[in-house]
Motif scaffolding. Structure first.
Motif, short mmCIF file in Angstrom:
data_model
loop_
_atom_site.label_atom_id
_atom_site.label_comp_id
_atom_site.label_asym_id
_atom_site.label_seq_id
_atom_site.Cartn_x
_atom_site.Cartn_y
_atom_site.Cartn_z
N ILE A 95 -22.80 -25.35 -29.56
CA ILE A 95 -23.37 -25.79 -30.83
C ILE A 95 -22.55 -26.93 -31.44
CG2 ILE A 95 -22.15 -24.07 -32.24
CD1 ILE A 95 -25.73 -25.51 -32.69
N GLN A 96 -21.30 -27.09 -31.00
CA GLN A 96 -20.50 -28.20 -31.51
C GLN A 96 -21.15 -29.55 -31.19
OE1 GLN A 96 -16.64 -28.12 -29.66
NE2 GLN A 96 -17.34 -29.11 -27.78
N ASP A 97 -21.95 -29.60 -30.11
CA ASP A 97 -22.59 -30.87 -29.75
C ASP A 97 -23.52 -31.36 -30.85
OD1 ASP A 97 -21.22 -30.64 -27.39
OD2 ASP A 97 -22.95 -29.92 -26.24
N ALA A 98 -24.20 -30.42 -31.53
CA ALA A 98 -25.09 -30.80 -32.63
C ALA A 98 -24.30 -31.24 -33.85
CB ALA A 98 -26.00 -29.62 -32.99
N TYR A 99 -23.14 -30.64 -34.07
CA TYR A 99 -22.27 -31.06 -35.17
C TYR A 99 -21.73 -32.46 -34.93
CZ TYR A 99 -22.00 -26.42 -37.41
OH TYR A 99 -22.28 -25.24 -38.08
N PHE A 100 -21.24 -32.69 -33.71
CA PHE A 100 -20.65 -34.00 -33.40
C PHE A 100 -21.71 -35.10 -33.35
CE2 PHE A 100 -17.06 -31.68 -30.95
CZ PHE A 100 -16.40 -31.44 -32.15
N ALA A 101 -22.96 -34.72 -33.04
CA ALA A 101 -24.03 -35.71 -33.01
C ALA A 101 -24.25 -36.33 -34.38
CB ALA A 101 -25.33 -35.08 -32.50
N ARG A 102 -24.02 -35.55 -35.43
CA ARG A 102 -24.19 -36.08 -36.79
C ARG A 102 -22.86 -36.54 -37.38
NH1 ARG A 102 -26.42 -32.96 -42.22
NH2 ARG A 102 -26.39 -34.82 -43.59
N PHE A 103 -21.80 -35.80 -37.08
CA PHE A 103 -20.48 -36.10 -37.65
C PHE A 103 -19.46 -36.20 -36.51
CE2 PHE A 103 -22.64 -33.40 -40.88
CZ PHE A 103 -22.72 -34.33 -41.93
N PRO A 104 -19.33 -37.36 -35.88
CA PRO A 104 -18.35 -37.50 -34.80
C PRO A 104 -16.95 -37.11 -35.29
CG PRO A 104 -19.81 -39.39 -34.85
CD PRO A 104 -20.11 -38.59 -36.09
N GLY A 105 -16.26 -36.27 -34.50
CA GLY A 105 -14.94 -35.85 -34.89
C GLY A 105 -14.92 -34.82 -36.01
N TYR A 106 -16.03 -34.13 -36.22
CA TYR A 106 -16.13 -33.12 -37.28
C TYR A 106 -14.97 -32.13 -37.19
CZ TYR A 106 -18.40 -29.53 -40.21
OH TYR A 106 -18.70 -28.61 -41.18
N GLU A 107 -14.25 -31.94 -38.29
CA GLU A 107 -13.02 -31.15 -38.27
C GLU A 107 -13.12 -29.82 -39.00
OE1 GLU A 107 -9.99 -33.70 -39.79
OE2 GLU A 107 -9.83 -34.88 -37.93
N ARG A 108 -14.23 -29.55 -39.65
CA ARG A 108 -14.37 -28.26 -40.33
C ARG A 108 -14.90 -27.21 -39.37
NH1 ARG A 108 -17.94 -29.99 -45.31
NH2 ARG A 108 -18.31 -31.86 -44.07
N GLY A 109 -15.17 -26.02 -39.88
CA GLY A 109 -15.61 -24.94 -39.02
C GLY A 109 -16.97 -25.21 -38.39
N ILE A 110 -17.06 -25.02 -37.08
CA ILE A 110 -18.33 -25.16 -36.37
C ILE A 110 -18.92 -23.76 -36.28
CG2 ILE A 110 -19.41 -25.78 -34.18
CD1 ILE A 110 -17.24 -27.94 -33.91
N THR A 111 -19.80 -23.45 -37.22
CA THR A 111 -20.21 -22.08 -37.49
C THR A 111 -21.70 -21.85 -37.25
OG1 THR A 111 -20.60 -22.61 -39.83
CG2 THR A 111 -18.40 -21.82 -39.24
N VAL A 112 -22.04 -20.58 -37.11
CA VAL A 112 -23.43 -20.12 -37.18
C VAL A 112 -23.52 -19.22 -38.42
CG1 VAL A 112 -23.89 -20.24 -34.72
CG2 VAL A 112 -22.91 -18.15 -35.65
#
Length: 309
Positions: A95-112
Motif C-alpha cells: 500500500i506504500q506504493d499508493a502513498y508514494f504515488a501522491r507524496f514521494p518520500g512520504y514520511e508519516r505512517g503508511i496506514t490502513v
C-alpha cells in the motif's frame, strides 16, 4: 504507530492525510461510483470500522475493497492474500506504493484504512475517523434501501461526545496500556480504561445502543475494540482486570452487535491474533500466537432486544 513521552506514556501519531471525498468534490475528489478503492486489513481495528460501515450502508457495489494480510513489516502492509501478492485492481504489492504515488518520500505512517483513487493510483485519505463519517453523509445517495442512519444530524453532538471519550479511554486506551514504557504510565492507562468500561456498562444497562436508541457510528467504534478484547488486549496488552466475557452488560452488548449482519461476518479472529502477536515483537519477542481463547460464545443468545431502542 506512535512515540513515547518522557513519562513513558504511549502517544499515537495522528498526522493523517485529511483530504476528503465529498459529494461536491471540494477537495478535488468527488463521490463517484467505481472510482475509489478502500484498502483495509481485517486485523486492524481502525480499518474494521470502515469495513463494517461499508457493509451496513450497502456501498459494496460503488466502493471496491482491497484486503491486506494480517501482518506487515516496517515498510507497509502488503497484499499477500491476493494471487501473486498483488492487488488485482491497483496492481501494487504494498500500500506504500499508493502513498508514494501522491507524496514521494512520504514520511508519516503508511496506514490502513485508506482510500485510493483507482484512476491515478494515488492515496486520497487515511483519516480513518472522518472516512466513516463521510461514508454516512457524503455517499448517502448510494446507500442501500433501509440503510441505518449511523450519523444523523440530530444526534451528532452526542455521538461526537461519546466517540471522543471512547477513543481516548478505550480505543486508544488499550494501546496506551499495552505500549506503556513505565509502570506508572501503564497503571494510569489501565485504571482509565476500566473506569470507562464501567461507565459504558452502566450506560448500556438501560439502553440497547450507545446513542439515541438506534445503531450509530458510536456503536461501530466501540465494537471494534470489544471484539478484540479477549483475543488480544486482555493478555497481549495486559488489560486484564476482567475479560469481556466477565463484564455481563458489555459482553451481551458486543454479542448483539456481532450477530448483526455487517459486524461479526466481517471479523477474522485469526488475522487479529496473528497481527498483534506476530508484529509487536517488542511485546511478544517469540512471535508465538496463542491458540485461545474459546470464541464459540460469540454465537450465544443475548438479551439486548428487550431493552428500549
Amino acid at each position: 504507530m506512535g512515540a513515547y513521552r518522557s513519562t513513558g506514556e504511549f502517544q499515537r501519531d495522528q498526522r493523517y492525510i485529511t483530504t476528503r471525498i465529498t459529494a461536491d468534490g471540494r477537495d478535488g475528489y468527488p463521490v463517484e461510483p467505481g472510482r475509489y478503492r478502500l484498502v483495509v486489513s481485517r486485523a486492524c481495528p481502525w480499518a474494521s470500522r470502515a469495513i463494517i460501515v461499508r457493509e451496513l450502508l450497502g456501498l459494496q457495489d460503488v466502493l471496491s475493497m482491497g484486503v491486506c494480510g494480517p501482518t506487515h513489516d516496517q515498510r507497509s502492509w502488503t497484499f499477500d492474500l491476493d494471487p501473486g501478492g498483488r492487488d488485482p485492481v491497483l496492481g501494487i504489492e504494498r500500500i506504500q506504493d499508493a502513498y508514494f504515488a501522491r507524496f514521494p518520500g512520504y514520511e508519516r505512517g503508511i496506514t490502513v484504512p485508506c482510500v485510493v483513487d483507482v484512476t491515478t493510483g494515488q492515496v486520497v485519505t487515511n483519516d480513518y475517523a472522518q472516512l466513516t463519517l463521510d461514508l454516512s453523509t457524503e455517499w448517502a445517495q448510494y446507500h442501500r434501501p433501509g440503510a441505518p442512519q449511523l450519523y444523523p444530524e440530530h444526534l451528532r453532538a452526542e455521538i461526537d461526545e461519546v466517540n471522543d471519550v471512547v477513543f481516548r479511554d478505550v480505543n486508544n486506551g488499550v494501546y496506551r496500556a499495552g505500549f506503556a514504557g513505565t509502570q506508572e504510565a501503564y497503571s494510569a492507562a489501565y485504571e482509565r480504561l476500566f473506569a470507562r468500561l464501567d461507565w459504558l456498562s452502566q450506560r448500556l444497562s438501560t439502553r440497547r445502543y450507545l446513542v439515541g436508541g438506534q445503531l450509530t457510528e458510536a456503536d461501530v467504534r466501540l465494537f471494534t475494540t470489544l471484539v478484540r478484547f479477549d483475543a488480544v488486549y486482555h493478555g497481549h496488552f495486559k488489560c486484564n482486570r476482567h475479560k469481556l466475557t466477565e463484564l455481563p452488560v458489555l459482553w451481551d452488548y458486543a454479542r448483539d452487535l456481532f450477530q448483526t449482519p455487517g459486524f461479526g461476518d466481517t471479523v477474522n479472529f485469526e488475522h487479529i491474533k496473528r497481527h498483534y502477536y506476530e508484529v509487536h515483537r517488542d511485546i511478544n519477542p517469540s512471535g508465538v500466537v496463542p491458540l485461545g481463547p474459546d470464541l464459540s460464545g460469540w454465537d450465544l443468545p443475548h438479551t439486548r432486544a428487550d431493552l428500549p431502542s
